[in-house]
Design an enzyme around this catalytic site. Structure first.
Site, PDB file in Angstrom:
ATOM      1  N   ASP A 160       0.846  -1.203   0.000  1.00 43.60           N
ATOM      2  CA  ASP A 160       0.000   0.000   0.000  1.00 43.60           C
ATOM      3  C   ASP A 160       0.879   1.252   0.000  1.00 43.60           C
ATOM      4  O   ASP A 160       0.594   2.233  -0.688  1.00 43.60           O
ATOM      5  CB  ASP A 160      -0.914  -0.019   1.228  1.00 43.60           C
ATOM      6  CG  ASP A 160      -1.623  -1.354   1.371  1.00 43.60           C
ATOM      7  OD1 ASP A 160      -2.530  -1.615   0.579  1.00 43.60           O
ATOM      8  OD2 ASP A 160      -1.224  -2.157   2.243  1.00 43.60           O
ATOM      9  N   HIS A 188      -4.613  -3.341   6.333  1.00 43.80           N
ATOM     10  CA  HIS A 188      -4.430  -3.609   4.893  1.00 43.80           C
ATOM     11  C   HIS A 188      -5.811  -3.957   4.332  1.00 43.80           C
ATOM     12  O   HIS A 188      -6.131  -5.118   4.082  1.00 43.80           O
ATOM     13  CB  HIS A 188      -3.439  -4.751   4.671  1.00 43.80           C
ATOM     14  CG  HIS A 188      -3.375  -5.164   3.224  1.00 43.80           C
ATOM     15  ND1 HIS A 188      -2.873  -4.360   2.250  1.00 43.80           N
ATOM     16  CD2 HIS A 188      -3.799  -6.283   2.593  1.00 43.80           C
ATOM     17  CE1 HIS A 188      -2.976  -4.958   1.078  1.00 43.80           C
ATOM     18  NE2 HIS A 188      -3.543  -6.128   1.262  1.00 43.80           N
TER      19      HIS A 188
HETATM   20  N1  LIG Z   1      -0.754  -8.000   2.223  1.00 38.91           N
HETATM   21  C1  LIG Z   1      -0.773  -7.763   0.927  1.00 38.91           C
HETATM   22  O1  LIG Z   1      -0.333  -6.686   0.489  1.00 38.91           O
HETATM   23  C2  LIG Z   1      -1.287  -8.784  -0.050  1.00 38.91           C
HETATM   24  C3  LIG Z   1      -1.189  -8.537  -1.407  1.00 38.91           C
HETATM   25  C4  LIG Z   1      -1.633  -9.513  -2.308  1.00 38.91           C
HETATM   26  C5  LIG Z   1      -2.187 -10.701  -1.838  1.00 38.91           C
HETATM   27  N2  LIG Z   1      -2.300 -10.893  -0.512  1.00 38.91           N
HETATM   28  C6  LIG Z   1      -2.810 -12.146   0.039  1.00 38.91           C
HETATM   29  O2  LIG Z   1      -1.753 -13.132  -0.051  1.00 38.91           O
HETATM   30  C7  LIG Z   1      -2.315 -14.439  -0.045  1.00 38.91           C
HETATM   31  C8  LIG Z   1      -1.717 -15.294  -1.163  1.00 38.91           C
HETATM   32  O3  LIG Z   1      -2.094 -14.784  -2.415  1.00 38.91           O
HETATM   33  P1  LIG Z   1      -1.776 -15.600  -3.759  1.00 38.91           P
HETATM   34  O4  LIG Z   1      -2.326 -14.789  -4.856  1.00 38.91           O
HETATM   35  O5  LIG Z   1      -0.362 -16.062  -3.779  1.00 38.91           O
HETATM   36  O6  LIG Z   1      -2.749 -16.855  -3.554  1.00 38.91           O
HETATM   37  P2  LIG Z   1      -2.633 -18.304  -4.215  1.00 38.91           P
HETATM   38  O7  LIG Z   1      -3.937 -18.975  -3.998  1.00 38.91           O
HETATM   39  O8  LIG Z   1      -2.075 -18.221  -5.592  1.00 38.91           O
HETATM   40  O9  LIG Z   1      -1.531 -18.991  -3.283  1.00 38.91           O
HETATM   41  C9  LIG Z   1      -1.791 -19.329  -1.976  1.00 38.91           C
HETATM   42  C10 LIG Z   1      -1.073 -20.623  -1.709  1.00 38.91           C
HETATM   43  O10 LIG Z   1      -1.242 -20.932  -0.330  1.00 38.91           O
HETATM   44  C11 LIG Z   1      -1.378 -22.323  -0.258  1.00 38.91           C
HETATM   45  N3  LIG Z   1      -1.954 -22.681   1.019  1.00 38.91           N
HETATM   46  C12 LIG Z   1      -3.255 -22.763   1.392  1.00 38.91           C
HETATM   47  N4  LIG Z   1      -3.348 -23.172   2.655  1.00 38.91           N
HETATM   48  C13 LIG Z   1      -2.085 -23.327   3.115  1.00 38.91           C
HETATM   49  C14 LIG Z   1      -1.534 -23.737   4.344  1.00 38.91           C
HETATM   50  N5  LIG Z   1      -2.319 -24.092   5.380  1.00 38.91           N
HETATM   51  N6  LIG Z   1      -0.184 -23.799   4.461  1.00 38.91           N
HETATM   52  C15 LIG Z   1       0.613 -23.477   3.438  1.00 38.91           C
HETATM   53  N7  LIG Z   1       0.154 -23.107   2.230  1.00 38.91           N
HETATM   54  C16 LIG Z   1      -1.192 -23.023   2.082  1.00 38.91           C
HETATM   55  C17 LIG Z   1      -2.246 -22.693  -1.449  1.00 38.91           C
HETATM   56  O11 LIG Z   1      -2.165 -24.072  -1.764  1.00 38.91           O
HETATM   57  C18 LIG Z   1      -1.632 -21.809  -2.525  1.00 38.91           C
HETATM   58  O12 LIG Z   1      -0.573 -22.464  -3.198  1.00 38.91           O
HETATM   59  C19 LIG Z   1      -3.808 -14.227  -0.161  1.00 38.91           C
HETATM   60  O13 LIG Z   1      -4.376 -14.299   1.144  1.00 38.91           O
HETATM   61  C20 LIG Z   1      -3.942 -12.815  -0.695  1.00 38.91           C
HETATM   62  O14 LIG Z   1      -5.188 -12.228  -0.392  1.00 38.91           O
HETATM   63  C21 LIG Z   1      -1.858  -9.963   0.390  1.00 38.91           C
HETATM   64  O1  LIG Z   2      -7.256  -6.838  -2.066  1.00 39.48           O
HETATM   65  C1  LIG Z   2      -6.812  -7.990  -1.928  1.00 39.48           C
HETATM   66  O2  LIG Z   2      -7.353  -8.889  -1.289  1.00 39.48           O
HETATM   67  C2  LIG Z   2      -5.530  -8.341  -2.598  1.00 39.48           C
HETATM   68  C3  LIG Z   2      -4.379  -7.772  -1.913  1.00 39.48           C
HETATM   69  O3  LIG Z   2      -4.540  -7.649  -0.537  1.00 39.48           O
HETATM   70  C4  LIG Z   2      -3.948  -6.473  -2.512  1.00 39.48           C
HETATM   71  O4  LIG Z   2      -3.936  -5.472  -1.802  1.00 39.48           O
HETATM   72  O5  LIG Z   2      -3.591  -6.477  -3.703  1.00 39.48           O
END
Ligand SMILES: NC(=O)c1ccc[n+]([C@@H]2O[C@H](COP(=O)([O-])OP(=O)(O)OC[C@H]3O[C@@H](n4cnc5c(N)ncnc54)[C@H](O)[C@@H]3O)[C@@H](O)[C@H]2O)c1
Ligand SMILES: O=C(O)C[C@H](O)C(=O)O
Length: 332
Positions: A160, A188
């Site tokens: 962010d 977030h």
């Molecule tokens: N904080 C931020 O700025 C931010 C930004 C983008 C995404 N995110 C979050 O990050 C996370 C991951 O996003 P992504 O696009 O890589 O998702 P994704 O679904 O592509 O990958 C998530 C992975 O986690 C695995 N997983 C599920 N349960 C698990 C467990 N108990 N232990 C280990 N691995 C497990 C899944 O099998 C998958 O491979 C999501 O929660 C998303 O909302 C946060």
């Molecule tokens: O908004 C979302 O859940 C995705 C991620 O946290 C983001 O900020 O890109």
């Protein structure tokens, strides 16, 4: 003398952020070009084959700094001896879902992984939670791993922060590296408050306040804030997947600055355990402006908070208090 390798855990490593993140770590983007690393990658059994594919690609990329790869679905093996834990694993938000919808799926994962980290990670392991709801997952992890120092459990709001820098640099048509000291306050989520009141831009005539250069308070207090707040949703709408390369890059920035320090005169945003600074309730993981030195972050103190900002700081704190209550109700 060559440095000892640092063990870095990435959970959810077979997912899309994981796929962008592990090569960045192996190239030295996170810990520096002279720091060898051993990657520990965890995912769940249905993703084991894909995880093994990522391991094969890491071997094929022949990264000079990469001294080993552990790819496993065993949480104990994954956590053993790790110095840094990047918690990406979980269920991602899909189009139309609010973060609260993913809460019940994710907090129970963070409760169980907290115990594994507490028992098996290296002493002083630094943790950043990326998976949403990031602040509340981090809080649950902290509470269920009481022997990990609370200063070592953080969540990612650097994405962010970087989004806010990007919006200002586009608006002013300046290099993003010349913009600094924006702040992301709070969650977030779409209640976060991107604050430019202390942000500056490096110009040939010295550092100037962003507000003075933009000279458009209506934009700064309106569209700018909502664009940053809604950027994650905009990316999901455009890609049909949540942000990945920018999230991976921000996770590298977060750990890089935490371990190696923030430049003099610059702060960054991190979700950290609130100590009551700026009258934010203690006991939440809340994003603050921080500086980092010697591997420790400190909240920047003494910034003036005007009435407009105060309301926004309180609103996002309120949401976090509600999320905390909801998280506990999901766990019982
Ligand atoms: N904080 C931020 O700025 C931010 C930004 C983008 C995404 N995110 C979050 O990050 C996370 C991951 O996003 P992504 O696009 O890589 O998702 P994704 O679904 O592509 O990958 C998530 C992975 O986690 C695995 N997983 C599920 N349960 C698990 C467990 N108990 N232990 C280990 N691995 C497990 C899944 O099998 C998958 O491979 C999501 O929660 C998303 O909302 C946060
Ligand atoms: O908004 C979302 O859940 C995705 C991620 O946290 C983001 O900020 O890109």
């Amino acid at each position: 003398m060559a440095k000892e390798p640092v063990r870095v855990l990435v959970t959810g490593a077979a997912g899309q952020i994981g796929y962008a993140l592990v090569p960045m770590i192996a190239r030295g983007v996170m810990l520096g070009p002279d720091q060898p690393v051993i990657l520990h990658m965890l995912d769940i059994p249905p993703a084991a084959e894909a995880l093994n594919g990522v391991k094969m690609e890491l071997v094929d990329a022949a990264f000079p700094l990469l001294k080993g790869v552990v790819a496993t679905t065993d949480v104990v093996e994954a956590c053993t001896g790790v110095n840094i834990a990047i918690m990406v694993g979980g269920f991602p938000r899909k189009e139309g879902m609010e973060r609260k919808d993913v809460m019940s799926k994710n907090v129970s994962i963070y409760k169980s992984q907290a115990s594994a980290l507490e028992k098996h990670a290296a002493a002083n392991c630094k943790v950043v939670v990326v998976a949403n709801p990031a602040n509340t997952n981090a809080l649950i992890l902290k509470e269920f791993a009481p022997s990990i120092p609370e200063k070592n459990v953080t969540c990612l709001t650097r994405l962010d922060h970087n989004r806010a820098l990007g919006q200002i640099s586009e608006k002013l048509n300046v290099q993003v590296c010349d913009v600094k000291n924006v702040i992301i306050w709070g969650n977030h989520s779409s209640t976060q408050y991107p604050d430019v009141n202390h942000a500056t831009v490096k110009t040939p005539a010295g550092e100037k306040p962003v507000r003075e250069l933009v000279a458009d308070d209506e934009w700064l207090n309106g569209e700018f804030i909502t664009t940053v707040q809604q950027r994650g949703a905009a990316i999901i709408k455009a890609r049909k997947l949540s942000s990945a390369l920018s999230a991976a890059s921000a996770a590298c920035d977060h750990i890089h600055d935490w371990v190696l320090g923030t430049p003099e005169g610059t702060w960054v945003s991190m979700g950290v355990y609130s100590d009551g600074s700026y009258n934010v309730p203690a006991g939440l993981i809340y994003s603050f402006p921080v500086t980092c030195r010697n591997g420790e972050w400190s909240i920047v103190q003494g910034l003036h908070i005007d009435e407009f900002s105060r309301k926004k700081l309180d609103l996002t704190a309120q949401e976090l208090s509600e999320e905390k209550a909801l998280a506990y109700s999901c766990l019982t």
